[in-house]
Design an enzyme around this catalytic site. Structure first.
Site: not given
Length: 411
Positions: A163, A301, A312, A334, A339, A398
């Site tokens: 991502c 994010h 975050e 998002k 996403h 990830f």
């Protein structure tokens, strides 16, 4: 100090619309692009919702015969690139082709084609697999086709870092121009993983929301009742140029890229750490030469996962300091797009730049029960006008990979 890097063009295909004006209008009005999946019958799946591209029309630059050799993520990137180039007013003539590059982020690549041809292989044998199968699916064929169709002959490559892919791609593009190795780089990302295997795989990890009966309200970053992210698809593309080159040709300039930073958690493959993202933001801030108090807006994010969202906010406070963090505005777009995996940061770069350009903070929608641990301004439910000079866009992926970019109005 290297060459200055500016943004002169924007393009996108997103769950909110197939161009920037439509997507931005939906974004500032808090409209959701999430709905029940139509790409396949999702009845048997734990997650049955996604942010799909709707009513996509093949760009004229793609011959119909060629389109059959491309997975959707490639088609989306070409459409977004064409819009971005038109928006920039840049014509890639023979004399500048060698100074124009392409840098894109893709998370998974042609998953839809992989699934389709796996079925063909198992049911009909190897002779039925298309000779175009491999170029249909390779992630780097998105920048490859963009290079081919638009005539870009400089650095052309694909970043695959989950991502964070698109922020890495945009940051690398900016570095290439800073060094003087290119005058223009077409930068962004693309993804199309709303497929049976894509949805089944992420659902098996319990990463996706299962609010199937209420798709519009399923993506809810910072809400106490968030239960996972919603998959999206699409592409976002930027035209980055050397400032002197853009100025000489009389280009309209949206903003300057003044900071890029990155880090790795070295912590866990899928569970986030606040320390790693904080280091990426600190590096971005140092690269820009700005103070923490100069950041006006952070496009978070913010995926709508129970751990990630608060992590975050903690990282923002670690990176910028408690005082600066309390003063800035944050939102997660998002909440509206879902996403987009490898393309997420590219779409969010487009929205961050539009926010700067219009002095408007997009909302984080679907906050009905604010998480009590969320103690920063996440722009709940309704966007707001605010004088903006500097925006930061975050991406974490990830593998523990993190990257942040700072967009700044031109002084």
């Amino acid at each position: 100090m290297g060459n200055r890097v500016v943004v002169t063009g924007l393009g996108c295909t997103s769950p909110l619309g197939n161009d920037v004006p439509t997507s931005w209008e939906a974004c500032i009005n808090g409209q959701s692009g999430i709905d029940r999946i139509t790409n396949f019958d999702p009845e048997l799946y734990r997650c049955q919702i996604a942010g799909e591209i709707k009513n996509f029309e093949l760009p004229e630059i793609i011959p119909i015969k060629e389109a059959k050799k491309m997975d959707l993520f490639i088609q989306y990137s070409i459409a977004a690139t064409q819009e971005a180039l038109n928006d920039s007013g840049l014509v890639i003539t023979e004399d500048i082709k060698e100074d124009v590059g392409v840098s894109m982020g893709v998370g998974i690549g042609g998953l839809g084609c992989i699934e389709r041809y796996t079925k063909i292989l198992l049911e009909s044998g190897p002779k039925r697999v298309s000779p175009f199968f491999i170029p249909m699916t390779l992630s780097n064929l998105a920048p490859g086709y963009v290079s081919l169709l638009f005539g870009a002959k400089n650095y052309t490559a694909c970043t695959v870092s989950a991502c964070t892919s698109s922020n890495h791609a945009i940051g690398t593009a900016a570095r290439t121009i800073e060094r003087g190795d290119a005058k223009v780089v077409i930068a962004g990302g693309s993804e199309s993983s709303v497929t049976p295997l894509g949805i089944a795989g992420f659902a098996a990890m319990h990463a996706l929301s299962t609010r199937n009966d209420d798709p519009k309200r399923a993506s809810r970053p910072f809400d106490k009742d968030r239960d996972g992210f919603v998959m999206g698809e699409g592409s976002g593309m930027l035209i980055l140029e050397d400032y002197e080159f853009a100025k000489a040709r009389g280009a309209r300039i949206y903003c300057e890229i003044t900071g890029y930073g990155f880090s790795s958690d070295a912590f866990h493959m899928t569970s986030p750490s606040a320390e790693g993202p904080a280091r990426a933001m600190k590096m971005t801030l140092k690269d820009s030469g700005l103070a923490a108090e100069d950041i006006d807006y952070v496009n978070a994010h913010g995926t709508s996962t129970p751990i990630g969202d608060l992590n975050e906010l903690k990282a923002i406070k670690m990176a910028l300091g408690e005082k600066a963090a309390q003063q800035l505005s944050i939102s997660s777009t998002k909440s509206m797009t879902g996403h987009l995996l490898g393309a997420a940061a590219a779409i969010e770069a487009v929205f961050s730049i539009k926010a700067l350009h219009h002095n408007f903070i997009p909302p984080t929608i679907n906050i009905e029960n604010m998480d009590p641990e969320c103690d920063l301004d996440v722009t709940p439910n309704t966007g707001k006008s605010k004088e903006l000079r500097v925006a930061m866009s975050n991406a974490f992926g990830f593998g523990g990979t993190n990257a942040s970019i700072i967009f700044q109005k031109l002084d």
